[in-house]
Design an enzyme around this catalytic site. Structure first.
Site, PDB file in Angstrom:
ATOM      1  N   ASP A  59      -5.893  -3.608  -2.594  1.00  0.00           N
ATOM      2  CA  ASP A  59      -4.873  -3.542  -1.147  1.00  0.00           C
ATOM      3  C   ASP A  59      -4.001  -4.511  -0.477  1.00  0.00           C
ATOM      4  O   ASP A  59      -5.389  -5.514   0.100  1.00  0.00           O
ATOM      5  CB  ASP A  59      -5.771  -2.215   0.181  1.00  0.00           C
ATOM      6  CG  ASP A  59      -4.499  -2.258   0.943  1.00  0.00           C
ATOM      7  OD1 ASP A  59      -4.117  -2.176   1.340  1.00  0.00           O
ATOM      8  OD2 ASP A  59      -4.497  -0.302   0.806  1.00  0.00           O
TER       9      ASP A  59
ATOM     10  N   SER B  70       0.761  -1.182   0.366  1.00  0.00           N
ATOM     11  CA  SER B  70      -0.322  -0.279   0.259  1.00  0.00           C
ATOM     12  C   SER B  70       0.469   1.056   0.357  1.00  0.00           C
ATOM     13  O   SER B  70       1.680   1.410  -0.944  1.00  0.00           O
ATOM     14  CB  SER B  70      -0.560   0.322   0.918  1.00  0.00           C
ATOM     15  OG  SER B  70      -1.982   1.087   0.799  1.00  0.00           O
TER      16      SER B  70
END
Length: 727
Positions: free
Chosen positions: A208, A62
């Site tokens: 993610d 991320s």
């Protein structure tokens, strides 16, 4: 190891023919996710450079992947810090490209105040995008910070070998991204489920990586690390009062899902490894306006671990040589011999080529390519647009990859408009818009709209480009409508008339890039008016009006309703002629222009409009009107009508509150000064110049504009008004 011993070991290593770096442990950096809190990683990198601690490979998830990927591609930590602090993060997290680059037909839709959600229509039902944001602006940001990596598709061959972590939304498994487009890999790694649309890479739908492996220590060991420096940002659980949006809900779930995995990763750290845990306090995952503070905290946390880190410091000359190799100067994008499109199924690439201003043989720039991609995205046909540069048969080729909307090519949207002066005068309309695109290879498009309210209508148009680049078009259209319109005697409503109209026409036109459109064509109208309530102030009419109509639409405003900069001009001319079958000859000319400019949060918007029958026999159903919110705000809605009209407005507004892009632009405080003149009316003579003004609080929302204001007119006239959308 003391410095003298380390130096001796290096001398022995060199004497033995072993590279100096082999005498030192390979150090891998593992950077966790955490949204804006992850900007603290930049501070960590800055201090590692100060301490001359080498980094031989990087893994990240991320925001850790974003910072790590940019650094691995060669961007120095100081440059990364400066770039992060000056970035307009609110602009990064918005979907729409600069409005100047949006296709003209989509700009026209803005003034219908259609709601933001767009639904795909398929035989099996309605479908919506997989994320609140498509992430097109985010992708532009990521391309900017990884420009040095363009053309390098093996992340292990970057100046610092790098891997990113994403998660397969279908299986939940961690997916290691080690090749392809670096910017697209970073985009996949930070795709918060529900908030940002997933990214498809290698046939897998990725989100993610925090779900599967938010602190990839194990991956760093696999990539190169004998020693791991792990930076765990960590995000404390939100309490109920902090869970206020799709982003916060998704972020909370990612934290919970990834918590156990992070704990397992931390347990794998040994005595030689170093854990850095910046204490970021109240900085939230969405707190990008605290970039400088997050970077500072990252620096402090790293200095706190300086004693543990110094054992890996290199001598100044050796470290300088390493960093010089890891931070090569940016060579720019160079030139390519060809620009082509890949991945298109229904879209004609020739139409898209006309939107690309970059040229083979000319030096490419990230700014220029970004503008090209924004124009392509601004057509409304794609959920993302990316590019890559590849060596093929000795030639450099730029490949543009637009991803067509999975929920397209047929779309359904809804809109709403309402206005009231709280004195019994109200206008409302509900709108449903259905659009079918790419009906043929030239880009034929069908539009159908149904509206219910003050004007109840059904409208249809078939827009057909007539050549591959889409510059010229033909557009037959039809409309049936019924409108109720009040007629005033002074400030009293004397009557209501019902206007029923059928309209047929066909336009020939030209699209003037992304800034305008011109149309010309014949139009036939059947008009029937009758008294509904009140006095017979006007004659009832049943007749045919037919003739030629011309329209010009130019729009370079940065926002449709609360522009901060730009200009707009709209003009139309209609000449009814008995030669077309009209019952009377007359002319009608109307135009409007506005310009906006800003300093800071302050904006001035000047607008003028006018209309005339050119002293011909224009019928009452085509007269112009004034009165109501922001069109002589102190007076009744459409209180003034006539055959010749002039109007001017000076508006000031200040954005007091800024919204995230998914909610709109913000809340404004403002005022307007207005002047209008109406002559040759049906119920009154020339009114002279009428002055008015207003004070208002307004909001630009995902559902359109909303105003609540106080209007003041001459002679003590005043109104309160509420305006929502475009009635």
């Amino acid at each position: 190891m003391v410095p003298s011993a380390r130096k001796a070991l290096l001398v022995l290593a060199v004497a033995a023919g072993v590279p100096a770096s082999a005498a030192e442990p390979r150090i891998g950096l593992a950077l966790s996710g955490g949204g804006a809190r992850g900007l603290a990683h930049i501070g960590v990198l800055k201090v590692l450079e100060e301490l001359r601690v080498p980094v031989h490979c990087i893994t990240g998830t991320s925001m850790g992947a974003i910072v790590g990927g940019a650094y691995a591609s060669g961007m120095p930590a100081t440059d990364l810090a400066e770039f992060s602090i000056r970035t307009d993060w609110a602009a990064v997290f918005q979907d729409r490209p600069p409005r100047a680059e949006v296709a003209v037909r989509r700009k026209v839709d803005d003034y219908k105040t259609l709601f933001a959600p767009e639904y795909g229509v398929k035989s099996s039902g309605l479908f919506a995008p997989k994320g609140v944001l498509a992430g097109v602006s985010i992708e532009g940001f990521l391309r900017g910070i990884t420009e040095r990596a363009v053309g390098s598709e093996d992340f292990r061959k970057l100046p610092i070998p790098f891997n990113a972590v994403a998660a397969d939304i279908e299986s939940g498994d961690a997916v290691v991204l080690d090749r392809g487009s670096l910017s697209r890999a970073l985009r996949a790694s930070m795709s918060i489920p529900g908030a940002l649309a997933p990214v498809e890479i290698g046939g897998r739908l990725l989100v993610d990586g925090g779900i599967a492996n938010n602190l990839p220590i194990d991956l760093a060991r696999e990539l190169c690390a004998e020693v791991v420096i792990a930076v765990n940002i960590g995000t404390p659980a939100l309490d109920r009062s902090q869970i206020t949006s799709a982003f916060s809900v998704s972020g909370q779930l990612i934290n919970f899902l990834g918590k156990a995995n992070v704990e397992r990763q931390l347990k794998s750290l040994g005595s030689r490894d170093v854990l850095i845990s910046p204490e970021l306090g109240a900085i939230s995952a969405g707190g990008f306006d605290s970039a400088a503070e997050a970077i500072r905290i990252g620096e402090e946390a790293t200095r706190w671990m300086a004693d543990s880190l110094r054992r890996y410091s290199l001598p100044p000359q050796q470290y300088e040589a390493l960093r010089k190799a890891q931070s090569p100067p940016s060579k720019g994008l160079g030139t390519v011999s060809e620009i082509r499109f890949e991945g298109l199924q229904r879209t004609n690439s020739q139409v898209l080529h006309s939107l690309v201003h970059s040229r083979p043989g000319e030096a490419l720039t990230e700014e220029g390519i970004s503008a090209d991609l924004q124009r392509i995205y601004g057509r409304g046909d794609f959920e993302s647009v990316d590019y890559r540069i590849r060596e093929q048969a000795g030639n450099r080729v730029m490949i543009i990859e637009p991803r067509e909307k999975e929920w397209g090519p047929d779309y359904l949207r809804f809109g709403f408009g309402f206005a009231t002066d709280f004195k019994g005068e109200s206008v409302f309309n509900l709108l449903t818009s259905y659009r079918r695109t790419w009906l043929n290879r030239l880009g034929g498009e069908f539009l159908g709209e149904v509206q219910v309210g003050q004007e109840t209508s059904a409208f249809t148009e078939f827009f057909q480009p007539v050549e591959e680049r889409g510059r010229y078009f033909a557009a037959p259209y039809a409309k049936l409508s019924r409108t109720v319109r009040g007629v005033f005697a002074g400030e009293s409503r004397a009557a209501d008339y019902e206007f029923n109209e059928g309209k047929l026409g066909v336009d020939a036109g030209a699209t003037l890039g992304t800034w305008g459109q011109a149309r010309l064509g014949p139009q036939w109208r059947s008009v029937d008016t009758k008294l509904r309530t009140g006095l017979a102030v006007l004659p009832e009419v049943g007749e045919t009006s037919a003739g030629m109509r011309a329209q010009l639409f130019v729009d370079q405003l940065d926002h449709a309703w609360f522009p901060r900069n730009g200009y707009r001009a709209v003009a139309s001319a209609y000449a009814a002629d008995e030669a077309f079958g009209s019952d009377r000859n007359y002319k009608r000319l109307e135009g409007q222009a506005s310009i906006a400019g800003s300093w800071g949060q302050h904006t001035v918007n000047v607008s003028v409009s006018g209309g005339s029958d050119l002293h011909t026999d224009m019928p009452g159903y085509d007269t112009f009107t004034l009165g109501g919110p922001l069109r002589l705000s102190g007076y009744r809605i459409e209180e003034f009508s006539g055959r010749r009209m002039g109007f001017g407005r000076l508006m000031y507004y200040n954005r007091a509150v800024r919204f995230p892009d998914i909610l709109g632009a913000g809340v404004y405080l403002g005022a307007s000064l207005e002047a209008g003149r109406m002559s040759a009316g049906d119920t009154s003579a020339d009114t002279g110049t009428t002055w008015s003004g207003s004070l208002f609080i307004a909001a630009n929302t995902f559902a359109g504009p909303a105003y609540f204001g106080f209007g003041l007119g001459e002679g003590g006239r005043y109104t309160l008004y509420l305006l929502v959308g475009a009635p």
